[in-house]
Design an enzyme around this catalytic site. Structure first.
Site, PDB file in Angstrom:
ATOM      1  N   ARG A 182     -42.429  -7.332   5.758  1.00  0.00           N
ATOM      2  CA  ARG A 182     -42.822  -6.890   4.565  1.00  0.00           C
ATOM      3  C   ARG A 182     -41.750  -6.305   3.731  1.00  0.00           C
ATOM      4  O   ARG A 182     -41.970  -6.256   2.419  1.00  0.00           O
ATOM      5  CB  ARG A 182     -44.111  -5.789   4.788  1.00  0.00           C
ATOM      6  CG  ARG A 182     -44.564  -5.271   3.731  1.00  0.00           C
ATOM      7  CD  ARG A 182     -45.785  -4.282   4.010  1.00  0.00           C
ATOM      8  NE  ARG A 182     -45.651  -3.597   5.255  1.00  0.00           N
ATOM      9  CZ  ARG A 182     -45.719  -2.428   5.613  1.00  0.00           C
ATOM     10  NH1 ARG A 182     -45.882  -1.429   4.295  1.00  0.00           N
ATOM     11  NH2 ARG A 182     -46.088  -1.947   6.460  1.00  0.00           N
ATOM     12  N   HIS A 207      10.197  -9.153   9.206  1.00  0.00           N
ATOM     13  CA  HIS A 207       8.746  -8.911   9.266  1.00  0.00           C
ATOM     14  C   HIS A 207       7.725 -10.135   9.664  1.00  0.00           C
ATOM     15  O   HIS A 207       6.469  -9.804   9.655  1.00  0.00           O
ATOM     16  CB  HIS A 207       8.466  -8.502   7.663  1.00  0.00           C
ATOM     17  CG  HIS A 207       8.871  -7.262   7.450  1.00  0.00           C
ATOM     18  ND1 HIS A 207      10.371  -6.854   7.247  1.00  0.00           N
ATOM     19  CD2 HIS A 207       8.239  -6.050   7.113  1.00  0.00           C
ATOM     20  CE1 HIS A 207      10.280  -5.543   7.011  1.00  0.00           C
ATOM     21  NE2 HIS A 207       9.161  -5.033   6.642  1.00  0.00           N
ATOM     22  N   TYR A 218      14.316  -2.178  -7.481  1.00  0.00           N
ATOM     23  CA  TYR A 218      13.745  -2.045  -5.954  1.00  0.00           C
ATOM     24  C   TYR A 218      13.488  -3.535  -5.501  1.00  0.00           C
ATOM     25  O   TYR A 218      13.030  -4.105  -6.137  1.00  0.00           O
ATOM     26  CB  TYR A 218      12.422  -1.272  -5.996  1.00  0.00           C
ATOM     27  CG  TYR A 218      11.875  -1.428  -4.512  1.00  0.00           C
ATOM     28  CD1 TYR A 218      12.396  -0.776  -3.502  1.00  0.00           C
ATOM     29  CD2 TYR A 218      10.604  -2.217  -4.243  1.00  0.00           C
ATOM     30  CE1 TYR A 218      11.837  -0.706  -1.854  1.00  0.00           C
ATOM     31  CE2 TYR A 218      10.281  -2.342  -2.923  1.00  0.00           C
ATOM     32  CZ  TYR A 218      10.788  -1.816  -1.920  1.00  0.00           C
ATOM     33  OH  TYR A 218      10.317  -1.976  -0.666  1.00  0.00           O
ATOM     34  N   ASN A 232       4.903  -8.783  -0.784  1.00  0.00           N
ATOM     35  CA  ASN A 232       4.207  -7.765  -1.224  1.00  0.00           C
ATOM     36  C   ASN A 232       3.028  -7.963  -1.895  1.00  0.00           C
ATOM     37  O   ASN A 232       2.979  -8.699  -3.297  1.00  0.00           O
ATOM     38  CB  ASN A 232       5.288  -6.904  -2.309  1.00  0.00           C
ATOM     39  CG  ASN A 232       5.897  -5.515  -1.922  1.00  0.00           C
ATOM     40  OD1 ASN A 232       6.335  -4.796  -2.589  1.00  0.00           O
ATOM     41  ND2 ASN A 232       5.544  -5.111  -0.623  1.00  0.00           N
TER      42      ASN A 232
END
Length: 508
Positions: free
Chosen positions: A291, A80, A50, A192
């Site tokens: 407190r 991208h 891939y 990635n």
């Protein structure tokens, strides 16, 4: 500082990003990266890997000819690099670059060694890619934002250089730099991963640690101002509740107040048998915002410590896809790029920081409301009541900013929207989570800045500079050096801005 030999810790990011400590890559690390590259080059022949010889995402079914493998990587980066919105500030991008460099230096990504060498040079020379806030869904990691970093590494896009935005090609020419060698999967391996959300997350963690210290100091000082009883901070009371964070906060406050002349012992006043009246004039115990500070900030500290652990684990992980294992002579496909760990931790951090802004706002209100505190004029007004307004105006700002935090605190972790032709059918939104947390942290510094100005005005009014603890006196002096005592009404926004910057950039 040598990258890749050991895992990074928070201090490393602080040194490199804020102090501009130079970094280097050890020869053994470069050899590991080279071996990974060489193995993947040979292993990928006659196999389907891939992102090496396939398309990306839902187009992974399309095999890419060997002659087009290099173009494939360039196409991915360019297509991208599509971020929009405001640029992410350079310090956060630098942290993200360091996170990505550290991941690639592990040697499980199969990148050409030129990638880690050029990234090291860019970090050392403070040449920072221009990266935009909008674009990351945090599933195949921070694809869009990391594409903008990748664009710079191939000599394109824009960088921040000496305080100005310039074309990368121009800066590379000035600095005599060459783009990376794109030889195998350099585009995919750079993009990635979870390095933007992690880099932003690391700085969020650093700034929250500082912020918590300021909030503890401020809470301690307010207990002094109102002469609170000190047993709510006692070792015995807080040891009775088995939460580490609560116990640590109480201990910090005891340390802050150890030489105070103002906090009181209950046995000196209410346990002495002298009160016979049916209605007790003095307050038996303080409002919760004074407190219950250990119980409120304890979970903040516990959460912050876990956030630091998880974010550093992510930074020191191989978080791309596929993973190259030279030792096993294998390539593994999976989803290490998924950002759910960071997304969840950022949402948790955002929640506790918002709670700190809420605590600061309530403490501020206590100081400003004379009917609550009984010792200060309305709005800690040191001038003429009615004619002057003291801290009245900035209270609106604190309330407005706290309200914004409350809305921003809705989680991103559960806001998955399927995309990428439903290939990415469940996503993390980790970068959105980290950037929203960044905004909430910045907002909270504003609220705390307003509170601290009010604290020193209250000390001024009560003339207790010589009675507060040495740590509160130091705090008073720090803020007073920025904001002078004022009776006449002042334009407040420059003071708030300057105090905020001081808090952000200083260790207490």
């Amino acid at each position: 500082m040598i990258i890749g030999k050991e895992g990074l810790v928070l201090q490393d990011f602080q040194d490199i990003v804020f102090s501009e400590t130079k970094i280097s890559i050890d020869d053994s690390v470069l050899k590991t990266v080279q071996d990974s590259f060489d193995f993947l080059t040979e292993f990928s022949e006659n196999k389907i890997i891939y992102g090496v010889n396939t398309g990306f995402g839902p187009m992974a079914q399309y095999k890419i000819d060997d002659s087009k493998r290099i173009q494939l990587q360039y196409n991915l980066i360019r297509s991208h690099a599509s971020g929009t919105g405001n640029p992410i500030p350079p310090k956060y991008v630098k942290a993200s670059m360091l996170a990505r460099l550290n991941t690639l230096a592990i040697g499980k990504s199969g990148v050409h060694p030129s990638v880690v060498e050029l990234m090291t040079t860019l970090i050392n020379r403070d040449i920072i890619p221009v990266v935009y806030e909008h674009g990351g869904v945090g599933a195949s990691g921070d694809l869009v934002q990391l594409a903008h970093i990748s664009l710079v590494l191939i000599g394109e896009g824009e960088v921040t250089y000496k305080g100005k935005t310039k074309p990368t090609a121009e800066v590379f020419k000035t600095e005599n730099l060459q783009p990376i060698t794109v030889a195998l999967r350099e585009g995919l391996a750079l993009m990635n991963g979870t390095s933007i959300m992690s880099g932003v997350g690391i700085l969020n963690t650093i700034f929250t640690k500082r912020l918590l210290n300021w909030v503890v100091a401020c809470s301690s000082a307010i207990n002094e101002i109102v002469k609170a009883y000190d047993d709510h901070l006692s070792f015995e009371l807080n040891e009775a509740k088995k939460h580490s964070g609560q116990q640590q906060i109480a201990e910090r406050m005891r340390s802050h107040l150890e030489d105070s002349k103002l906090t009181r012992k209950r046995e000196h006043h209410l346990y002495n048998g002298e009160h016979t009246e049916s209605v007790i004039e003095e307050k038996v115990q303080e409002y919760y915002s004074l407190r219950c500070v250990p119980q409120i900030l304890g979970p903040v500290l516990d959460t912050l410590q876990n956030v630091e652990k998880i974010v550093l684990e992510e930074v020191n992980s191989a978080n791309d896809n596929p993973i190259v294992d030279v030792k096993k002579q294998q390539v593994y496909h999976g989803g290490n790029f998924h950002g759910d760990y960071i997304s969840l931790e950022m949402d948790k951090l955002k929640l506790v920081v918002t709670k700190m802004s809420m605590l600061a706002e309530r403490q501020l209100n206590y100081l400003l409301n004379s009917k609550l505190n009984g010792i200060l004029p309305p709005f800690v007004n040191l001038g003429e009541l009615g004619l002057n307004y003291g801290m009245q105006g900035v209270q609106f700002t604190a309330v407005s900013t706290t309200a914004e935090n409350q809305t921003l605190s809705n989680p991103m972790y559960v806001h998955s929207i399927p995309n990428n032709n439903d290939n990415q059918d469940i996503v993390s939104m980790g970068t959105n989570a980290a950037l929203l947390t960044k905004k909430v942290i910045e907002n909270t510094y504003e609220v705390v800045a307003i509170e601290l100005i009010t604290v020193v005005q209250a000390i001024e009014y009560l003339k207790i500079q010589g009675e507060v603890s040495s740590k509160t006196k130091k705090l008073y002096d720090e803020i007073r050096s920025i904001v002078p005592p004022f009776k006449e009404d002042e334009v407040m926004y420059p003071y708030v801005k300057e105090v905020k910057e001081h808090l952000i950039n200083s260790e207490i």
